[in-house]
Scaffold this motif. Structure first.
Motif: not given
Length: 475
Positions: A106-113
């Motif tokens: 599975n591809p890994v999606f990450s988001i950071s702010r």
């Protein structure tokens, strides 16, 4: 760039998913059923629903309603034995491994702010394991070979149960036949012992002859008790193998083993048949094939064991200027400075050599086992046939002649009883000889098709598979 990388990962994932394995409706039992039916002509069932349970119970009740034959006992066990159902559950678990190894990572999606002093930064990443995607077809192919081996192991468990049931059935019927014979012998010995006591009281029989008749009665009583215990134990083992509960323990068996076949089987090519049909050899061959593919995969991924690529999109807002967006990518891979893959390649090679030598040894043993089983089959047939055609008819003639001489008062009662004891020994030997023949016949079938005692390594699904190198490139 980020958009293109994300799309590329999605395309690769979609192409990989298109070749993935899916769960079968019967967990791979069709091949097991076909192989079992071809080998022993019996039905098998993987019971997973209430309807299936009801159908199996109805079939078992139908088979138990009649006097059991060896084939009927085998069929009941293949439908009703819970240990065999557990072996089929292991096959279903093996299918889950096949499906898992056929799926792309599975591809890994990450988001950071991150924010502070009125400024903020938002970063998004999509990370994909490129090496795992590239090696997916190889890993899927290896998993299919191992699933096929799991199907063969399920078939092998089926044949082993069938062979065990047939042996237990033969021993139980032979024990029952021996009980009937010794029961009649005990009754005769008891009457003789009582007669000896009365004759001793009148002085017509000395103490030595009295003791001989009494000890024969005592020995026959002990033999009968042993035979009854043997019959009870073998019956319980047969009931266990058939998976019977309280309501099925009163099954009926014939009183005697069947007669010998008119002539023994002639199997001039038994060694070749055993090598071609033995399921344990087929399992070892499949394991060797899977290990060869694992070795090739280990060599192909010797230096590159980690290759991840990430598409990055970053949006920054600064109160002192207009917001702006940044795009890029990130690639991660290991540098083979200390470990150049020699350990994994050597492990794979040595595991393959181990499996190859074991397969060669097993092939030699299979040929020897087939020859030995056929020799035992022919010799036990000759011995049992000798009893049936020579010894027992001659004993019958002797008994008839002794009775004629006793009627004409040419011999006394004790000479007649001595001959009866000798005839009893011959009858017991004939029962043992027929039991040995039918057991050898069952062993001959297992020597050709498989289903004997478990081998040390080849029949253990974890021994070779656990020693194989990792299929995901070693990381």
């Amino acid at each position: 760039m980020t958009r293109h990388l994300a799309r590329g990962l999605l395309v690769l994932t979609a192409l990989s998913v298109s070749g993935c394995a899916a769960f079968s409706p019967d967990s791979g039992m069709t091949d097991v059923s076909d192989l079992t039916n071809q080998t022993i002509n019996k039905d098998v069932a993987f019971v997973r629903t209430a309807e299936g349970t009801g159908a199996v119970e109805a079939r078992v009740r139908q088979l138990l309603s009649r006097t059991l034959s060896a084939d009927a006992a085998v069929q009941i066990a293949l439908l009703n034995n819970k240990g065999l159902q557990a072996a089929y559950d292991e096959l279903a678990l093996a299918e889950t491994d096949l499906v898992e190894q056929s799926l792309p990572p599975n591809p890994v999606f990450s988001i950071s702010r991150i924010s502070g002093n009125g400024a903020s930064e938002i970063e998004r990443q999509v990370v994909g394991d490129i090496l795992a995607l590239a090696t997916l077809p190889f890993r899927s192919d290896i998993a299919r070979d191992r699933f096929r081996a799991a199907q063969l192991r399920a078939a092998l468990a089926t044949l082993r149960l069938a062979a065990d049931v047939r042996r237990a059935y033969i021993r139980t019927v032979a024990a029952n036949e021996m009980v009937v014979l010794l029961t009649d012998a005990k009754a005769t010995a008891e009457s003789t012992a009582q007669l000896a006591v009365k004759l001793g009281e009148t002085g017509s029989l000395n103490k030595l002859d009295q003791a001989r008749e009494q000890v024969f009665y005592a020995e026959t009583t002990a033999d009968l008790a042993t035979a009854r215990q043997t019959a009870a134990s073998t019956r319980e083992r047969l009931a266990r193998l058939m998976g019977l509960w309280d309501e099925g323990l009163d099954f009926r068996l014939p009183n005697a083993l069947p007669s010998l076949p008119r002539r023994p089987l002639a199997l001039p090519s038994i060694e070749a048949d055993a090598v071609a049909h033995r399921i344990d050899l087929q399992i070892a061959r499949l394991e060797l094939t899977a290990l060869a593919k694992s070795l090739n995969l280990a060599e192909a991924t010797r230096f590159v064991t980690l290759l991840d690529i990430a598409g990055i999109s970053r949006r920054t807002r600064d109160p002192e200027g207009p917001p702006f967006r940044e795009r890029g990518f990130d690639v991660q891979f290991q540098i083979p400075i200390f470990d150049g893959g020699e350990v994994r390649v050597r492990q794979a090679a040595e595991t393959y050599n181990f499996a190859f030598n074991h397969l060669s040894e097993r092939a030699v043993n299979v040929r020897s086992e087939a020859r030995d089983a056929y020799r035992a089959y022919r010799s036990t047939y000759d011995i049992a046939s000798h009893y049936q055609r020579e010894i027992i008819p001659l004993r019958k003639i002797i008994t008839e002649e002794m009775q004629l001489r006793f009627s004409s008062m040419q011999v006394d009662i004790f000479a007649l009883l001595t001959e009866a004891r000798q005839r009893l020994a011959s009858l017991r030997g004939a029962i043992d000889a027929r039991q040995s023949f039918f057991l050898a016949q069952a062993d001959l079938q297992t020597a050709v098709n498989g289903g004997g005692a478990p081998a040390a390594v080849s029949d253990n699904p974890t021994t070779i598979a656990a020693a194989a190198p990792a299929d995901r490139g070693g990381h």
